[in-house]
Design a protein around this motif. Structure first.
Motif, PDB file in Angstrom:
ATOM      1  N   ILE A  71       0.861  -1.180   0.000  1.00  0.00           N
ATOM      2  CA  ILE A  71       0.000   0.000   0.000  1.00  0.00           C
ATOM      3  C   ILE A  71       0.897   1.230   0.000  1.00  0.00           C
ATOM      4  N   VAL A  89      -3.960   7.099  -2.085  1.00  0.00           N
ATOM      5  CA  VAL A  89      -3.582   5.710  -1.808  1.00  0.00           C
ATOM      6  C   VAL A  89      -3.648   4.924  -3.106  1.00  0.00           C
ATOM      7  N   THR A  91      -2.495   0.754  -4.414  1.00  0.00           N
ATOM      8  CA  THR A  91      -2.066  -0.545  -3.891  1.00  0.00           C
ATOM      9  C   THR A  91      -1.907  -1.553  -5.016  1.00  0.00           C
ATOM     10  N   VAL A  96      -9.147  -5.931  -4.361  1.00  0.00           N
ATOM     11  CA  VAL A  96      -9.466  -4.846  -3.427  1.00  0.00           C
ATOM     12  C   VAL A  96     -10.960  -4.545  -3.507  1.00  0.00           C
ATOM     13  N   ILE A  99     -11.422   0.977   0.257  1.00  0.00           N
ATOM     14  CA  ILE A  99     -10.311   1.780   0.758  1.00  0.00           C
ATOM     15  C   ILE A  99     -10.910   2.840   1.670  1.00  0.00           C
ATOM     16  N   SER A 113     -14.540   6.673   3.181  1.00  0.00           N
ATOM     17  CA  SER A 113     -14.554   5.241   2.889  1.00  0.00           C
ATOM     18  C   SER A 113     -15.125   5.041   1.497  1.00  0.00           C
ATOM     19  N   PRO A 122      -7.330   0.045  -8.008  1.00  0.00           N
ATOM     20  CA  PRO A 122      -7.488   0.442  -6.604  1.00  0.00           C
ATOM     21  C   PRO A 122      -6.627   1.660  -6.252  1.00  0.00           C
ATOM     22  N   ALA A 138      -4.432   4.528   6.107  1.00  0.00           N
ATOM     23  CA  ALA A 138      -5.180   4.078   4.937  1.00  0.00           C
ATOM     24  C   ALA A 138      -5.466   2.597   5.136  1.00  0.00           C
ATOM     25  N   VAL A 140      -7.067  -0.865   3.515  1.00  0.00           N
ATOM     26  CA  VAL A 140      -7.421  -1.500   2.249  1.00  0.00           C
ATOM     27  C   VAL A 140      -7.935  -2.901   2.552  1.00  0.00           C
ATOM     28  N   SER A 148      -3.158  -2.165   6.105  1.00  0.00           N
ATOM     29  CA  SER A 148      -3.065  -0.734   6.386  1.00  0.00           C
ATOM     30  C   SER A 148      -1.686  -0.175   6.097  1.00  0.00           C
TER      31      SER A 148
END
Length: 162
Positions: A71, A89, A91, A96, A99, A113, A122, A138, A140, A148
């Protein structure tokens, strides 16, 4: 004597007809079948009301998180204006589904969220409001697990860096 329809009358008739069709279409759309929503697809009202980060995470996900180097959390080390702190963010985790951003020192910890639809890249960017210097986490959710990344953001008053 015969009456002829001029261009303005024809235009009005077309607009009225198009409006009627649109209204009928909207009425049909609201009466049509809606896709079934899963129990966790409702607005997480309870999670957004939590004062501390741990309670917000538990209300939103109901499970613990573990740190992940997959991440990438981008946030400034020093934010001169706590009202608009840019954060993003990305990842490389597979599958996913959501997030979220948690700011531990805010009056309400859960800042944002997002549900990530299948097949979507993502990545999320936002501008958060931060009350004071705090850790930003963050979260995920991927493959049924919660991961995180955390970074501390120092919020300065008036941009003085102190």
């Amino acid at each position: 004597m015969t009456a002829t329809l001029g261009p303005s009358v024809t235009r009005r008739l077309i607009i009225k007809g198009a409006s009627a069709v649109a209204l009928v279409g909207l009425g049909h759309a609201t009466l049509g079948p809606w896709p079934a929503l899963a129990a966790n697809d409702k607005y997480p009202d309870d999670a957004f009301k939590q004062k501390n980060a741990a309670d917000a995470i538990k209300a939103l996900y109901g499970k613990d998180h573990e740190a992940s180097d997959k991440i990438k959390l981008d946030a400034p080390e020093i934010a001169e204006n706590g009202g608009v702190v840019p954060i993003s963010v990305t990842t490389t985790l597979p599958d996913v589904t959501s997030i979220s951003f948690v700011v531990s020192e805010n009056p309400f910890a859960l800042a944002a969220s997002y549900k990530i639809p299948e097949g979507t890249v993502p990545a999320v960017a936002n501008r958060l409001k931060m009350a004071k210097t705090s850790k930003v986490t963050a979260l995920v959710e991927a493959g049924g697990k919660l991961y995180s990344a955390t970074k501390e953001v120092k919020v300065t008053v008036g941009g003085c860096g102190g």
